[in-house]
Motif scaffolding. Structure first.
Motif, PDB file in Angstrom:
ATOM      1  N   SER A 182       0.881  -1.160   0.279  1.00 34.42           N
ATOM      2  CA  SER A 182       0.114   0.241   0.266  1.00 34.42           C
ATOM      3  C   SER A 182       1.262   1.010   0.084  1.00 34.42           C
ATOM      4  O   SER A 182      -0.011   2.276  -0.642  1.00 34.42           O
ATOM      5  N   GLN A 183       1.529   1.216   0.626  1.00 31.61           N
ATOM      6  CA  GLN A 183       2.890   2.402   0.647  1.00 31.61           C
ATOM      7  C   GLN A 183       3.536   2.472  -0.524  1.00 31.61           C
ATOM      8  O   GLN A 183       3.881   4.038  -1.507  1.00 31.61           O
ATOM      9  N   TRP A 184       4.022   1.307  -1.433  1.00 34.53           N
ATOM     10  CA  TRP A 184       4.643   1.646  -2.968  1.00 34.53           C
ATOM     11  C   TRP A 184       3.189   2.038  -4.361  1.00 34.53           C
ATOM     12  O   TRP A 184       3.249   2.844  -4.326  1.00 34.53           O
ATOM     13  N   LEU A 185       1.621   1.874  -3.878  1.00 32.61           N
ATOM     14  CA  LEU A 185       0.908   2.075  -4.430  1.00 32.61           C
ATOM     15  C   LEU A 185       0.327   3.345  -3.958  1.00 32.61           C
ATOM     16  O   LEU A 185       0.065   4.458  -5.384  1.00 32.61           O
ATOM     17  N   TYR A 186       0.156   4.024  -3.172  1.00 34.28           N
ATOM     18  CA  TYR A 186      -0.375   5.405  -3.018  1.00 34.28           C
ATOM     19  C   TYR A 186       1.452   6.823  -2.885  1.00 34.28           C
ATOM     20  O   TYR A 186       1.156   7.473  -2.763  1.00 34.28           O
ATOM     21  N   GLY A 187       2.299   6.174  -2.722  1.00 32.87           N
ATOM     22  CA  GLY A 187       3.137   6.453  -2.833  1.00 32.87           C
ATOM     23  C   GLY A 187       3.584   7.153  -1.391  1.00 32.87           C
ATOM     24  O   GLY A 187       4.027   8.186  -1.058  1.00 32.87           O
ATOM     25  N   THR A 188       3.231   7.100  -0.031  1.00 34.02           N
ATOM     26  CA  THR A 188       3.281   7.419   1.233  1.00 34.02           C
ATOM     27  C   THR A 188       4.609   7.021   1.528  1.00 34.02           C
ATOM     28  O   THR A 188       5.316   7.834   2.553  1.00 34.02           O
ATOM     29  N   HIS A 189       5.825   6.273   1.415  1.00 31.49           N
ATOM     30  CA  HIS A 189       6.908   6.083   1.444  1.00 31.49           C
ATOM     31  C   HIS A 189       7.922   6.548   0.518  1.00 31.49           C
ATOM     32  O   HIS A 189       7.585   5.748  -0.864  1.00 31.49           O
ATOM     33  N   LEU A 190       8.995   6.848   0.791  1.00 33.12           N
ATOM     34  CA  LEU A 190       9.782   7.617  -0.365  1.00 33.12           C
ATOM     35  C   LEU A 190      10.692   5.919  -0.715  1.00 33.12           C
ATOM     36  O   LEU A 190      10.498   6.597  -2.352  1.00 33.12           O
ATOM     37  N   HIS A 191      10.536   5.426   0.052  1.00 32.13           N
ATOM     38  CA  HIS A 191      11.831   4.045  -0.595  1.00 32.13           C
ATOM     39  C   HIS A 191      10.566   2.396  -0.214  1.00 32.13           C
ATOM     40  O   HIS A 191      11.648   1.262   0.381  1.00 32.13           O
ATOM     41  N   PRO A 192       9.891   2.330  -0.217  1.00 35.42           N
ATOM     42  CA  PRO A 192       9.570   0.992   0.617  1.00 35.42           C
ATOM     43  C   PRO A 192      10.062  -0.340   0.261  1.00 35.42           C
ATOM     44  O   PRO A 192       9.886  -1.312   1.012  1.00 35.42           O
ATOM     45  N   LEU A 193       9.600  -0.135  -0.354  1.00 34.55           N
ATOM     46  CA  LEU A 193      10.668  -1.565  -1.540  1.00 34.55           C
ATOM     47  C   LEU A 193      12.224  -2.111  -1.195  1.00 34.55           C
ATOM     48  O   LEU A 193      12.440  -2.920  -0.032  1.00 34.55           O
ATOM     49  N   SER A 194      13.094  -1.498  -0.975  1.00 36.65           N
ATOM     50  CA  SER A 194      14.397  -1.150  -0.902  1.00 36.65           C
ATOM     51  C   SER A 194      14.024  -0.886   0.958  1.00 36.65           C
ATOM     52  O   SER A 194      15.100  -2.431   1.303  1.00 36.65           O
ATOM     53  N   SER A 195      13.563  -0.388   0.983  1.00 40.31           N
ATOM     54  CA  SER A 195      13.072  -0.512   2.818  1.00 40.31           C
ATOM     55  C   SER A 195      12.838  -1.967   3.437  1.00 40.31           C
ATOM     56  O   SER A 195      13.435  -2.342   4.370  1.00 40.31           O
ATOM     57  N   TYR A 196      11.966  -2.754   2.000  1.00 36.02           N
ATOM     58  CA  TYR A 196      12.163  -4.060   2.815  1.00 36.02           C
ATOM     59  C   TYR A 196      12.822  -4.912   2.868  1.00 36.02           C
ATOM     60  O   TYR A 196      13.086  -5.814   3.675  1.00 36.02           O
ATOM     61  N   LEU A 197      13.774  -5.235   2.244  1.00 35.56           N
ATOM     62  CA  LEU A 197      14.685  -5.504   2.139  1.00 35.56           C
ATOM     63  C   LEU A 197      15.645  -5.582   3.328  1.00 35.56           C
ATOM     64  O   LEU A 197      16.644  -6.608   3.554  1.00 35.56           O
ATOM     65  N   THR A 198      16.031  -4.254   3.589  1.00 34.39           N
ATOM     66  CA  THR A 198      16.680  -4.234   4.518  1.00 34.39           C
ATOM     67  C   THR A 198      16.476  -4.333   5.294  1.00 34.39           C
ATOM     68  O   THR A 198      17.697  -4.529   6.646  1.00 34.39           O
ATOM     69  N   VAL A 199      15.032  -3.516   6.394  1.00 38.89           N
ATOM     70  CA  VAL A 199      14.950  -4.015   7.384  1.00 38.89           C
ATOM     71  C   VAL A 199      14.043  -5.401   8.339  1.00 38.89           C
ATOM     72  O   VAL A 199      14.019  -5.243   9.257  1.00 38.89           O
ATOM     73  N   TRP A 200      14.540  -6.428   7.404  1.00 38.37           N
ATOM     74  CA  TRP A 200      13.837  -7.810   7.058  1.00 38.37           C
ATOM     75  C   TRP A 200      13.707  -8.196   8.903  1.00 38.37           C
ATOM     76  O   TRP A 200      12.802  -9.000   9.543  1.00 38.37           O
ATOM     77  N   PRO A 201      14.969  -7.940   9.631  1.00 36.93           N
ATOM     78  CA  PRO A 201      15.723  -8.608  11.227  1.00 36.93           C
ATOM     79  C   PRO A 201      14.152  -7.517  11.989  1.00 36.93           C
ATOM     80  O   PRO A 201      13.953  -8.310  13.131  1.00 36.93           O
ATOM     81  N   LEU A 202      14.453  -6.839  11.600  1.00 36.05           N
ATOM     82  CA  LEU A 202      13.414  -6.291  12.437  1.00 36.05           C
ATOM     83  C   LEU A 202      11.609  -6.483  12.198  1.00 36.05           C
ATOM     84  O   LEU A 202      10.637  -6.690  13.063  1.00 36.05           O
ATOM     85  N   LEU A 203      11.303  -6.675  10.784  1.00 38.46           N
ATOM     86  CA  LEU A 203       9.576  -7.333  10.640  1.00 38.46           C
ATOM     87  C   LEU A 203       9.854  -8.745  10.912  1.00 38.46           C
ATOM     88  O   LEU A 203       9.075  -8.663  11.559  1.00 38.46           O
ATOM     89  N   LEU A 204      11.499  -9.205  10.891  1.00 37.79           N
ATOM     90  CA  LEU A 204      10.791 -10.840  11.370  1.00 37.79           C
ATOM     91  C   LEU A 204      10.813 -10.936  13.382  1.00 37.79           C
ATOM     92  O   LEU A 204       9.867 -11.752  13.399  1.00 37.79           O
ATOM     93  N   GLY A 205      11.530  -9.578  13.826  1.00 41.04           N
ATOM     94  CA  GLY A 205      10.761  -9.695  14.986  1.00 41.04           C
ATOM     95  C   GLY A 205       9.439  -9.768  15.299  1.00 41.04           C
ATOM     96  O   GLY A 205       9.197 -10.067  16.546  1.00 41.04           O
ATOM     97  N   VAL A 206       9.519  -8.081  15.224  1.00 39.25           N
ATOM     98  CA  VAL A 206       7.587  -8.235  15.462  1.00 39.25           C
ATOM     99  C   VAL A 206       7.001  -9.647  14.903  1.00 39.25           C
ATOM    100  O   VAL A 206       5.911  -9.490  15.863  1.00 39.25           O
ATOM    101  N   ALA A 207       7.197  -9.926  13.569  1.00 39.64           N
ATOM    102  CA  ALA A 207       5.994 -11.366  13.633  1.00 39.64           C
ATOM    103  C   ALA A 207       6.565 -12.546  15.293  1.00 39.64           C
ATOM    104  O   ALA A 207       5.889 -13.180  15.066  1.00 39.64           O
TER     105      ALA A 207
END
Length: 132
Positions: free
Chosen positions: A80-105
């Motif tokens: 949704s951030q990618w579609l609506y442009g609410t985040h400057l670089h959501p795709l590359s952020s997804y690749l770099t912050v995966w430890p945080l995403l995994l930790g939340v899950a």
């Protein structure tokens, strides 16, 4: 199928899907140093596999559903951030912050496990059991 097989296959399929989507939208690895390039690509690929594999393992081995739902919600939020442009670089952020995403899950899974173990000890219901 074993929980490990489910996790491995699901993690690889998730990584292929996510990385294909990212590369199709201009996310790429670039460096003059081949060592940095290999490290960056490996970090992203292994991370995306783990982001899906760990929640799938927890679901199939312990019947914990929240890690899978949180992972899907985080991916949906990135889309949704990618579609609506609410985040400057959501795709590359997804690749770099995966430890945080995994930790939340995983954190959501720990919270679910604590609640379910507490209920199981008091009511003998909703315990942690393998799905497969």
């Amino acid at each position: 199928m074993t929980p490990r097989t489910i996790a491995a296959v699901g993690g690889v399929l998730y990584a292929v899907g996510v990385l294909s989507w990212l590369f199709a939208n201009g996310v790429h690895f670039s460096s003059q140093d081949p060592t940095k390039l290999v490290f960056g690509a490996g970090y992203a690929a292994i991370g995306i596999v783990l982001v899906a594999a760990v929640p799938l393992y927890l679901c199939s081995r312990l019947s914990l559903g929240t890690p899978v739902f949180v992972t899907l919600w985080l991916l949906g939020n990135t889309v949704s951030q990618w579609l609506y442009g609410t985040h400057l670089h959501p795709l590359s952020s997804y690749l770099t912050v995966w430890p945080l995403l995994l930790g939340v899950a995983v954190g959501a899974g720990v919270a679910e496990a604590v609640v379910r173990i507490s209920i199981d000890r008091s009511l003998d219901r909703f315990g942690l059991r393998p799905l497969v």
